[in-house]
Design an enzyme around this catalytic site. Sequence first.
Site, PDB file in Angstrom:
ATOM      1  N   VAL A  49      13.408 -43.782  30.544  1.00 57.16           N
ATOM      2  CA  VAL A  49      12.725 -44.316  31.715  1.00 57.16           C
ATOM      3  C   VAL A  49      11.583 -43.390  32.112  1.00 57.16           C
ATOM      4  CG1 VAL A  49      12.986 -44.970  34.147  1.00 57.16           C
ATOM      5  CG2 VAL A  49      14.848 -45.398  32.528  1.00 57.16           C
ATOM      6  N   CYS A  50      10.412 -43.977  32.334  1.00 59.53           N
ATOM      7  CA  CYS A  50       9.228 -43.243  32.771  1.00 59.53           C
ATOM      8  C   CYS A  50       9.041 -43.536  34.262  1.00 59.53           C
ATOM      9  CB  CYS A  50       8.007 -43.702  31.969  1.00 59.53           C
ATOM     10  SG  CYS A  50       6.476 -42.895  32.451  1.00 59.53           S
ATOM     11  N   LEU A  51       9.452 -42.576  35.107  1.00 57.29           N
ATOM     12  CA  LEU A  51       9.417 -42.745  36.554  1.00 57.29           C
ATOM     13  C   LEU A  51       9.137 -41.389  37.183  1.00 57.29           C
ATOM     14  CD1 LEU A  51       9.989 -44.595  39.048  1.00 57.29           C
ATOM     15  CD2 LEU A  51      12.396 -43.999  38.796  1.00 57.29           C
TER      16      LEU A  51
END
Length: 160
Positions: free
Chosen positions: A93-95
């Site tokens: 996840v890119c957050l």
Amino acid sequence: MAGGVALGRLTEERKAWRKNHPYGFVAKPETRPDGSVNLMVWHCTIPGKAGTDWEGGHYPLTIKFTEDYPSKPPLCNFPQGFFHLNVYASGAVCLSILSEQSGWRPAITVRQLLVGIQELLDTPNPASAAQGELHRLFTKDLVEYKKRVRQQAKQYPPRV
């Protein structure tokens, strides 16, 4: 063996989660083959928000903590090939709140992480796209992007 600070924090997180967690969410530490609990790996389920294209899906997510937690963020992964603008092909996840360089703060809880990831599902960040192909689809053919999201929701029905 995992660091004492990380294990202590995760023990408290687990207690807090068991007492009070958002409806439809699941977050459980991994059970080892010998029956013991591994607090450093949690298996979670994030429900799609009602009224969104994600509704009806219950999305599996694995959180892996390091001995440096909570000083450093955990790694959060959906299954490989998960369809989302801000999820790498590997499932990572890119957050911002998962980035040590930008948004991570040691005060962020497992609950806040999961709710933040649920929010990301329906409000992706095109400025931080993890996959070029999905970015093109999201910006050029949003109807098709949303159609694929709804198809994916059917792949992750609620567990009974």
